[in-house]
Design a protein around this motif. Sequence first.
Motif, PDB file in Angstrom:
ATOM      1  N   PHE A 324      -2.736   1.703  -5.771  1.00  0.00           N
ATOM      2  CA  PHE A 324      -2.925   3.133  -5.526  1.00  0.00           C
ATOM      3  C   PHE A 324      -2.171   3.954  -6.574  1.00  0.00           C
ATOM      4  CE2 PHE A 324      -3.099   1.644  -0.886  1.00  0.00           C
ATOM      5  CZ  PHE A 324      -4.470   1.461  -0.929  1.00  0.00           C
ATOM      6  N   ASN A 325      -0.960   3.541  -6.877  1.00  0.00           N
ATOM      7  CA  ASN A 325      -0.127   4.248  -7.841  1.00  0.00           C
ATOM      8  C   ASN A 325      -0.751   4.197  -9.239  1.00  0.00           C
ATOM      9  OD1 ASN A 325       2.315   5.707  -8.401  1.00  0.00           O
ATOM     10  ND2 ASN A 325       3.104   3.879  -9.407  1.00  0.00           N
ATOM     11  N   ALA A 326      -1.223   3.014  -9.641  1.00  0.00           N
ATOM     12  CA  ALA A 326      -1.830   2.864 -10.969  1.00  0.00           C
ATOM     13  C   ALA A 326      -3.090   3.714 -11.100  1.00  0.00           C
ATOM     14  CB  ALA A 326      -2.156   1.394 -11.221  1.00  0.00           C
ATOM     15  N   LEU A 327      -3.897   3.762 -10.056  1.00  0.00           N
ATOM     16  CA  LEU A 327      -5.127   4.559 -10.096  1.00  0.00           C
ATOM     17  C   LEU A 327      -4.821   6.041 -10.264  1.00  0.00           C
ATOM     18  CD1 LEU A 327      -7.233   2.774  -7.327  1.00  0.00           C
ATOM     19  CD2 LEU A 327      -7.754   2.851  -9.780  1.00  0.00           C
ATOM     20  N   PHE A 338     -13.856  12.252  -3.968  1.00  0.00           N
ATOM     21  CA  PHE A 338     -13.331  11.391  -2.905  1.00  0.00           C
ATOM     22  C   PHE A 338     -13.856  11.774  -1.516  1.00  0.00           C
ATOM     23  CE2 PHE A 338     -10.047  11.673  -6.250  1.00  0.00           C
ATOM     24  CZ  PHE A 338     -10.011  10.337  -6.620  1.00  0.00           C
ATOM     25  N   SER A 339     -14.874  12.606  -1.465  1.00  0.00           N
ATOM     26  CA  SER A 339     -15.328  13.148  -0.182  1.00  0.00           C
ATOM     27  C   SER A 339     -15.873  12.077   0.760  1.00  0.00           C
ATOM     28  CB  SER A 339     -16.395  14.222  -0.404  1.00  0.00           C
ATOM     29  OG  SER A 339     -17.512  13.685  -1.094  1.00  0.00           O
ATOM     30  N   SER A 340     -16.315  10.940   0.221  1.00  0.00           N
ATOM     31  CA  SER A 340     -16.883   9.894   1.089  1.00  0.00           C
ATOM     32  C   SER A 340     -15.811   9.022   1.738  1.00  0.00           C
ATOM     33  CB  SER A 340     -17.837   9.010   0.285  1.00  0.00           C
ATOM     34  OG  SER A 340     -17.138   8.342  -0.754  1.00  0.00           O
ATOM     35  N   LEU A 341     -14.584   9.035   1.210  1.00  0.00           N
ATOM     36  CA  LEU A 341     -13.524   8.166   1.726  1.00  0.00           C
ATOM     37  C   LEU A 341     -13.219   8.474   3.189  1.00  0.00           C
ATOM     38  CD1 LEU A 341     -10.635   7.719  -0.893  1.00  0.00           C
ATOM     39  CD2 LEU A 341     -12.088   5.950   0.106  1.00  0.00           C
ATOM     40  N   VAL A 342     -13.279   7.443   4.022  1.00  0.00           N
ATOM     41  CA  VAL A 342     -12.958   7.581   5.441  1.00  0.00           C
ATOM     42  C   VAL A 342     -11.645   6.878   5.766  1.00  0.00           C
ATOM     43  CG1 VAL A 342     -13.690   7.015   7.798  1.00  0.00           C
ATOM     44  CG2 VAL A 342     -15.385   7.730   6.102  1.00  0.00           C
ATOM     45  N   ILE A 351       4.165   0.589   1.666  1.00  0.00           N
ATOM     46  CA  ILE A 351       3.623   1.786   1.033  1.00  0.00           C
ATOM     47  C   ILE A 351       4.772   2.781   0.868  1.00  0.00           C
ATOM     48  CG2 ILE A 351       2.023   3.721   1.265  1.00  0.00           C
ATOM     49  CD1 ILE A 351       0.626   1.074   0.729  1.00  0.00           C
ATOM     50  N   GLN A 352       4.998   3.213  -0.353  1.00  0.00           N
ATOM     51  CA  GLN A 352       6.080   4.163  -0.604  1.00  0.00           C
ATOM     52  C   GLN A 352       5.625   5.576  -0.241  1.00  0.00           C
ATOM     53  OE1 GLN A 352       6.489   3.237  -4.740  1.00  0.00           O
ATOM     54  NE2 GLN A 352       7.964   1.592  -4.390  1.00  0.00           N
ATOM     55  N   LYS A 353       6.509   6.318   0.403  1.00  0.00           N
ATOM     56  CA  LYS A 353       6.156   7.663   0.869  1.00  0.00           C
ATOM     57  C   LYS A 353       5.673   8.575  -0.260  1.00  0.00           C
ATOM     58  CE  LYS A 353       7.719  11.447   3.799  1.00  0.00           C
ATOM     59  NZ  LYS A 353       8.833  12.016   4.591  1.00  0.00           N
ATOM     60  N   PRO A 354       6.334   8.586  -1.433  1.00  0.00           N
ATOM     61  CA  PRO A 354       5.820   9.450  -2.514  1.00  0.00           C
ATOM     62  C   PRO A 354       4.396   9.097  -2.937  1.00  0.00           C
ATOM     63  CG  PRO A 354       8.065   8.722  -3.005  1.00  0.00           C
ATOM     64  CD  PRO A 354       7.600   7.934  -1.820  1.00  0.00           C
ATOM     65  N   VAL A 355       4.082   7.794  -2.937  1.00  0.00           N
ATOM     66  CA  VAL A 355       2.724   7.371  -3.284  1.00  0.00           C
ATOM     67  C   VAL A 355       1.737   7.840  -2.220  1.00  0.00           C
ATOM     68  CG1 VAL A 355       1.208   5.355  -3.587  1.00  0.00           C
ATOM     69  CG2 VAL A 355       3.472   5.389  -4.652  1.00  0.00           C
ATOM     70  N   ALA A 356       2.110   7.682  -0.947  1.00  0.00           N
ATOM     71  CA  ALA A 356       1.240   8.116   0.153  1.00  0.00           C
ATOM     72  C   ALA A 356       0.994   9.626   0.099  1.00  0.00           C
ATOM     73  CB  ALA A 356       1.862   7.728   1.485  1.00  0.00           C
ATOM     74  N   GLU A 357       2.028  10.374  -0.210  1.00  0.00           N
ATOM     75  CA  GLU A 357       1.890  11.838  -0.250  1.00  0.00           C
ATOM     76  C   GLU A 357       1.014  12.281  -1.412  1.00  0.00           C
ATOM     77  OE1 GLU A 357       5.983  13.006  -0.334  1.00  0.00           O
ATOM     78  OE2 GLU A 357       6.157  13.098   1.866  1.00  0.00           O
ATOM     79  N   ARG A 358       1.209  11.655  -2.570  1.00  0.00           N
ATOM     80  CA  ARG A 358       0.378  11.995  -3.732  1.00  0.00           C
ATOM     81  C   ARG A 358      -1.078  11.622  -3.481  1.00  0.00           C
ATOM     82  NH1 ARG A 358       2.149   8.744  -8.446  1.00  0.00           N
ATOM     83  NH2 ARG A 358       0.472   9.828  -9.552  1.00  0.00           N
ATOM     84  N   TRP A 359      -1.297  10.451  -2.854  1.00  0.00           N
ATOM     85  CA  TRP A 359      -2.662   9.992  -2.582  1.00  0.00           C
ATOM     86  C   TRP A 359      -3.384  10.961  -1.636  1.00  0.00           C
ATOM     87  CZ3 TRP A 359      -5.557   5.966  -4.505  1.00  0.00           C
ATOM     88  CH2 TRP A 359      -6.755   5.700  -3.834  1.00  0.00           C
ATOM     89  N   LEU A 360      -2.710  11.386  -0.593  1.00  0.00           N
ATOM     90  CA  LEU A 360      -3.312  12.317   0.370  1.00  0.00           C
ATOM     91  C   LEU A 360      -3.648  13.640  -0.303  1.00  0.00           C
ATOM     92  CD1 LEU A 360      -4.166  13.053   3.232  1.00  0.00           C
ATOM     93  CD2 LEU A 360      -1.786  13.670   3.721  1.00  0.00           C
ATOM     94  N   ALA A 361      -2.718  14.124  -1.137  1.00  0.00           N
ATOM     95  CA  ALA A 361      -2.957  15.400  -1.830  1.00  0.00           C
ATOM     96  C   ALA A 361      -4.142  15.288  -2.787  1.00  0.00           C
ATOM     97  CB  ALA A 361      -1.703  15.815  -2.596  1.00  0.00           C
ATOM     98  N   THR A 363      -6.759  12.806  -2.763  1.00  0.00           N
ATOM     99  CA  THR A 363      -8.036  12.348  -2.207  1.00  0.00           C
ATOM    100  C   THR A 363      -8.422  13.024  -0.898  1.00  0.00           C
ATOM    101  OG1 THR A 363      -7.088  10.555  -0.901  1.00  0.00           O
ATOM    102  CG2 THR A 363      -7.568  10.079  -3.218  1.00  0.00           C
ATOM    103  N   GLY A 364      -7.430  13.567  -0.197  1.00  0.00           N
ATOM    104  CA  GLY A 364      -7.694  14.131   1.126  1.00  0.00           C
ATOM    105  C   GLY A 364      -7.796  13.074   2.204  1.00  0.00           C
ATOM    106  N   CYS A 365      -7.586  11.799   1.842  1.00  0.00           N
ATOM    107  CA  CYS A 365      -7.670  10.694   2.802  1.00  0.00           C
ATOM    108  C   CYS A 365      -6.323   9.975   2.841  1.00  0.00           C
ATOM    109  CB  CYS A 365      -8.774   9.718   2.401  1.00  0.00           C
ATOM    110  SG  CYS A 365      -9.052   8.372   3.578  1.00  0.00           S
TER     111      CYS A 365
END
Length: 566
Positions: A324-327, A338-342, A351-361, A363-365
């Motif tokens: 996730f971080n590399a992507l 990213f609208s199709s991601l469920v 899962i590191q919290k900073p990675v999770a927060e960046r991913w949510l911001a 992709t919205g998922c």
Amino acid sequence: MTTMAANPSTAAFDRIWLKSYPAGIPAEIGASMAPSLGVLFERSCQEYRDRPAFTSMGRSLTYGEMEAATRAVGAWLQASGLRKGDRVAVMMPNVLQNPVAVYGILRAGMTVVNVNPLYTPRELEHQLADSGAKIIFVMENFARTVEQVLPRTGIEQVVVTSMGEMLGLKGHIVNLVVRRVKKLVPAWSIPSAILFKTVLSQGADLKLGAAEAGPQDIAFLQYTGGTTGVSKGAALSHANLLANKQQIALWLNAAFRNRERPERLTFLCALPLYHIFALTVNSLMGVALGANNVLIANPRDIPAFVKEISRYKVHIFPGLNTLFNALMNNKDFRALDFSSLVLVLGGGMAIQKPVAERWLALTGCPITEGYGLSETSPVATVNRLDTRDFTGTIGLPLPSTDIDIRDEDGRSLPLGDVGEICIRGPQVMLGYWQRPEETARVMSEDGFFRSGDMGFMNPEGYVKIVDRKKDMILVSGFNVYPNEIEEVAMSHPGVLEAAAIGVPDEHSGEAVKLFIVRKDETLTEAEIKAHCSANLTNYKRPRFVEFRADLPKSNVGKILRRELRG
């Protein structure tokens, strides 16, 4: 069976986690399961015949085409003289031939031995000899490794395939690039080897007999270090994997509470299919749901990976923190829709919290973290799929799963106290292949598997991992055992003593650091790394080497890794 601890105060016996379940998720999975994975696969092929099942480099195989190809593989295996329960190894990355071989083996009533294609000869020889595999399916890129160990194994037949073999006309170009341009196929010579396409053509003219594999027969030998460094096969029955499939399927229902469920799901399969996470969560779940799995053969090539996934509307994406971080560090990925991601599932490592927060911001998922091991097929706990909150925990026990936190004497600990995470449920393995002593070491008399991970349960039933009981190192979701690294290092004539530990790494979670006491003072770091590279697959190799005059030891002479960790 022994009685459970008196006055238990942890959750395993009153299942306090059930109060935190999403509405409508049952406590138990029920008994309605297919008798075997082969039967489950056949049913899906009938129901979803015209849908794509697996896609690689733009080429898809429908469920109908998968049925025909796996039938041919299964019939060929039966005609080759193998019987129910015989072991067949699969040594391939994520290409179409991988699921064709795996489901063909299962339909024939035989046991799959998943092999990491990047294994060194030493690692491969151990796994093939230990499992007693009689046939191996291997991609030509790794045939040289097989050739080197063949005389010291029980392998009777080698089946070789190429990267482009099932890609149609495009496959010729792919093979040309792989062989001639990138030079990724070392020279090999196995005179008795046959081609994968020969298996398919010969098998098409044969009849697939009834497999008669039952729920308690072994479907997979999934090799792992377990709680010690000796690689051993976790014997996973058809019932183990079918139960975990059903547990995940029930849990998945909550993911569509707030979103419309697509009629046809698309999974992104970037994790290797030889790893238990992708095997169950991608391949098995995908087949059960009639979904399409988009296979990524080399997820480390991020630009090519991003270009591939830009062509699909992906709904479910299981992955690792490092991936996730590399992507997110790739500008073309950040520009995708990213609208199709469920559902994005994180496992294998924290899962590191900073990675999770960046991913949510981005992709919205949200990334939903779960936990499991090869010995548990693998999923034991998952966070709720109907929330966007990042809990920092590994979630709640799945239906029909008990988690107990126990001390070193096997006694249940109060909520909030740190102890070993112990797991009981229908997804827990039969045991380690031909290693009853190792099995007894990790299984309690009341049926709990001792995970080796240390953690606690909070009053809501969520489990948090805080440490590992053993010295195991976790590199990008793969277990690395210091004993194995040290043994390889000690085989170098210039090494007097060796000790391996894990050190923090922002990319892989942890990396291997090797401490060496030299016997030969001229020994260099480069020589040690080259020696390890020849004997250990990539993720096990030491990133750092430190030479010392001596290593810290206990009063009985045992090297104290904890002191090296500081």
